[in-house]
Design a protein around this motif. Structure first.
Motif, PDB file in Angstrom:
ATOM      1  N   LYS A  52       0.793  -1.283  -0.105  1.00 14.38           N
ATOM      2  CA  LYS A  52      -0.044   0.102  -0.058  1.00 14.38           C
ATOM      3  C   LYS A  52       0.962   1.407   0.084  1.00 14.38           C
ATOM      4  CE  LYS A  52      -3.871  -2.221   1.976  1.00 14.38           C
ATOM      5  NZ  LYS A  52      -4.890  -2.253   3.384  1.00 14.38           N
ATOM      6  N   LYS A  53       1.857   1.420  -0.910  1.00 16.41           N
ATOM      7  CA  LYS A  53       2.721   2.290  -0.996  1.00 16.41           C
ATOM      8  C   LYS A  53       3.064   2.532  -2.594  1.00 16.41           C
ATOM      9  CE  LYS A  53       5.453   1.451   3.251  1.00 16.41           C
ATOM     10  NZ  LYS A  53       7.047   0.886   3.567  1.00 16.41           N
ATOM     11  N   SER A  54       3.554   3.794  -2.897  1.00 14.52           N
ATOM     12  CA  SER A  54       3.688   3.915  -4.389  1.00 14.52           C
ATOM     13  C   SER A  54       5.125   3.777  -4.481  1.00 14.52           C
ATOM     14  CB  SER A  54       3.305   5.693  -4.522  1.00 14.52           C
ATOM     15  OG  SER A  54       4.195   6.401  -3.959  1.00 14.52           O
ATOM     16  N   PHE A 103      16.538   0.898  -1.894  1.00 10.42           N
ATOM     17  CA  PHE A 103      15.489   0.518  -1.377  1.00 10.42           C
ATOM     18  C   PHE A 103      14.164   0.508  -2.198  1.00 10.42           C
ATOM     19  CE2 PHE A 103      18.184   1.995   2.090  1.00 10.42           C
ATOM     20  CZ  PHE A 103      18.321   0.803   2.901  1.00 10.42           C
ATOM     21  N   GLY A 104      14.600   0.747  -3.636  1.00 19.09           N
ATOM     22  CA  GLY A 104      13.442   0.669  -4.542  1.00 19.09           C
ATOM     23  C   GLY A 104      12.494   1.651  -4.916  1.00 19.09           C
ATOM     24  N   TYR A 105      12.829   2.877  -4.477  1.00 19.37           N
ATOM     25  CA  TYR A 105      12.186   4.099  -4.560  1.00 19.37           C
ATOM     26  C   TYR A 105      12.536   4.823  -5.683  1.00 19.37           C
ATOM     27  CZ  TYR A 105      10.218   3.647   0.138  1.00 19.37           C
ATOM     28  OH  TYR A 105       9.382   2.988   1.221  1.00 19.37           O
ATOM     29  N   ASP A 106      11.516   5.530  -6.549  1.00 23.30           N
ATOM     30  CA  ASP A 106      11.930   6.383  -7.547  1.00 23.30           C
ATOM     31  C   ASP A 106      11.711   7.736  -6.827  1.00 23.30           C
ATOM     32  OD1 ASP A 106      12.410   4.602  -9.566  1.00 23.30           O
ATOM     33  OD2 ASP A 106       9.968   4.155  -9.647  1.00 23.30           O
ATOM     34  N   LEU A 107      12.127   8.919  -7.592  1.00 23.73           N
ATOM     35  CA  LEU A 107      11.917  10.254  -7.460  1.00 23.73           C
ATOM     36  C   LEU A 107      11.369  11.087  -8.166  1.00 23.73           C
ATOM     37  CD1 LEU A 107      15.709  11.402  -6.374  1.00 23.73           C
ATOM     38  CD2 LEU A 107      13.900   9.974  -5.105  1.00 23.73           C
ATOM     39  N   VAL A 108      10.304  11.674  -7.809  1.00 25.27           N
ATOM     40  CA  VAL A 108       9.438  12.575  -8.794  1.00 25.27           C
ATOM     41  C   VAL A 108       9.650  14.095  -8.025  1.00 25.27           C
ATOM     42  CG1 VAL A 108       6.992  13.204  -9.022  1.00 25.27           C
ATOM     43  CG2 VAL A 108       7.499  10.890  -8.743  1.00 25.27           C
ATOM     44  N   ARG A 138       0.187  13.271  -6.375  1.00 21.17           N
ATOM     45  CA  ARG A 138       0.929  12.453  -7.103  1.00 21.17           C
ATOM     46  C   ARG A 138       1.258  11.120  -6.294  1.00 21.17           C
ATOM     47  NH1 ARG A 138       4.283  14.477 -11.213  1.00 21.17           N
ATOM     48  NH2 ARG A 138       4.638  12.264 -11.648  1.00 21.17           N
ATOM     49  N   GLY A 139       0.608  11.131  -5.037  1.00 13.26           N
ATOM     50  CA  GLY A 139       0.503   9.789  -4.436  1.00 13.26           C
ATOM     51  C   GLY A 139       2.041   9.620  -3.651  1.00 13.26           C
TER      52      GLY A 139
END
Length: 337
Positions: free
Chosen positions: A57-59, A93-98, A118-119
């Motif tokens: 339940k995370k983007s 840790f698998g995160y993308d930046l916006v 943008r969630g």
């Protein structure tokens, strides 16, 4: 294709432990995280982002927001270096930046509204003006955040020990025999500028040196032009300082340009010290004496703070103050040489 099961088998940890390590949960030790992340790199594991988002339940996206008055954003070498460190750590840790701006389509919104639109799971705020209402709204929102170069007890913050760094500058210049030391200060509505002005004054007081208000000049928002114009104002004084400490490297480089145009030399006539140790500092002539901030570590620690908060919303906010070092190069010189 490498799966999370393969990583678990390779490392000897359970699937749950591998998953929690990849999401930077605080109950997994740093040693365990290191072993798992190294295995992930070696094996080329890449998680299924859609499945993971539905399960967790995370983007798995983090917002990056610039709130600064100079308008240079990522073009400023200090900001870009910090964000690169943040990006490298977040990607582990698998995160993308916006990157978040003030507009959704043609409609202007607050930063926090756009972040929710943008969630994103959390935001890093690169800020120069700590009184900006947009910054206050971000800090006071329930969205996990970490803020650079601002002090607050309402969110995670990280910044360098600006006051101590400035004291190191005065220590260095005084050891070279300088007593007429000027300061090109940053805009008074910046946290960093205020901290560095405080450090300059403490350093001067430490040696009983008088603080000449004519020697404290406004250099604006850490720009080359601000340093250039401020140095020109100092050069107009009847009693020109023998040394100048600029609140940022780009300001110091502008000051050097003004000194050279006046027919003087650095450091023969005036010594110059900056703050930040941007890459350009070691390549200009003369190479710039400055205070080094660990921008890569700042970015990585910022990512850790933010992801830890995302994974444990009850965790207390953290304030991280990083150490700094004086880098002695060619732009300072003893008065007796």
């Amino acid at each position: 294709m490498v799966t999370i099961y393969d990583v678990a088998k390779e490392t000897g940890y359970s699937i749950t432990t591998v998953s929690r390590a990849l999401n930077n949960y605080p109950d997994v030790s740093d040693k365990t995280k290191k072993i798992i992340l190294e295995a992930v790199d070696e094996m080329g594991y890449f998680p299924n982002s859609i499945a993971r988002s539905l399960t967790m339940k995370k983007s798995f996206t983090l917002g990056v927001i610039f709130v600064e008055d100079l308008g240079v954003g990522m073009k400023h070498p200090f900001f870009s270096a910090v964000i690169e460190g943040f990006k490298q750590r977040a990607e582990k840790f698998g995160y993308d930046l916006v990157f978040i701006n003030r507009f959704i389509g043609n409609e202007k919104k607050s930063y926090i509204d756009h972040a929710y639109y943008r969630g994103v799971d959390g935001i890093i705020v690169v800020c120069s003006n700590y009184s900006d209402p947009e910054v206050v709204k971000l800090i006071e929102s329930p969205l996990p955040s970490v803020v650079l170069d601002v002090h607050s007890d309402k969110t995670n913050v990280i910044y360098s020990n600006n006051v101590y760094g400035c004291e190191l500058v005065i220590d260095h210049l005084y050891s070279l025999g300088h007593k007429k030391i000027a300061h090109i200060a940053a805009a008074e509505d910046t946290f960093t500028g205020n901290e560095r002005l405080k450090g300059y004054k403490l350093g001067m007081d430490k040696y009983g040196l008088p603080i000449n208000e004519d020697y404290i000049v406004d250099g604006g928002y850490f720009s080359y032009e601000g340093g250039y114009h401020a140095m020109n104002n100092l050069l107009k004084l009847d009693d020109v300082p023998t040394a100048v400490f600029a609140s940022g490297d780009t300001m110091a480089i502008g000051a050097i340009k003004a000194i050279k145009e006046a027919g003087l030399k650095v450091p023969d006539d005036i010594s110059i010290v900056g703050f930040d140790d941007i890459d350009l500092a070691q390549h200009i002539t003369p190479a710039l004496t400055t205070i080094r901030q660990n921008t890569e570590l700042m970015g990585k620690r910022a990512a850790d703070l933010l992801i830890d908060q995302i994974n444990d919303k009850d965790e207390d906010f953290s304030t991280v103050i990083l150490s700094v070092d004086l880098i002695d190069r060619e732009s300072t010189k003893s008065l007796t040489d």
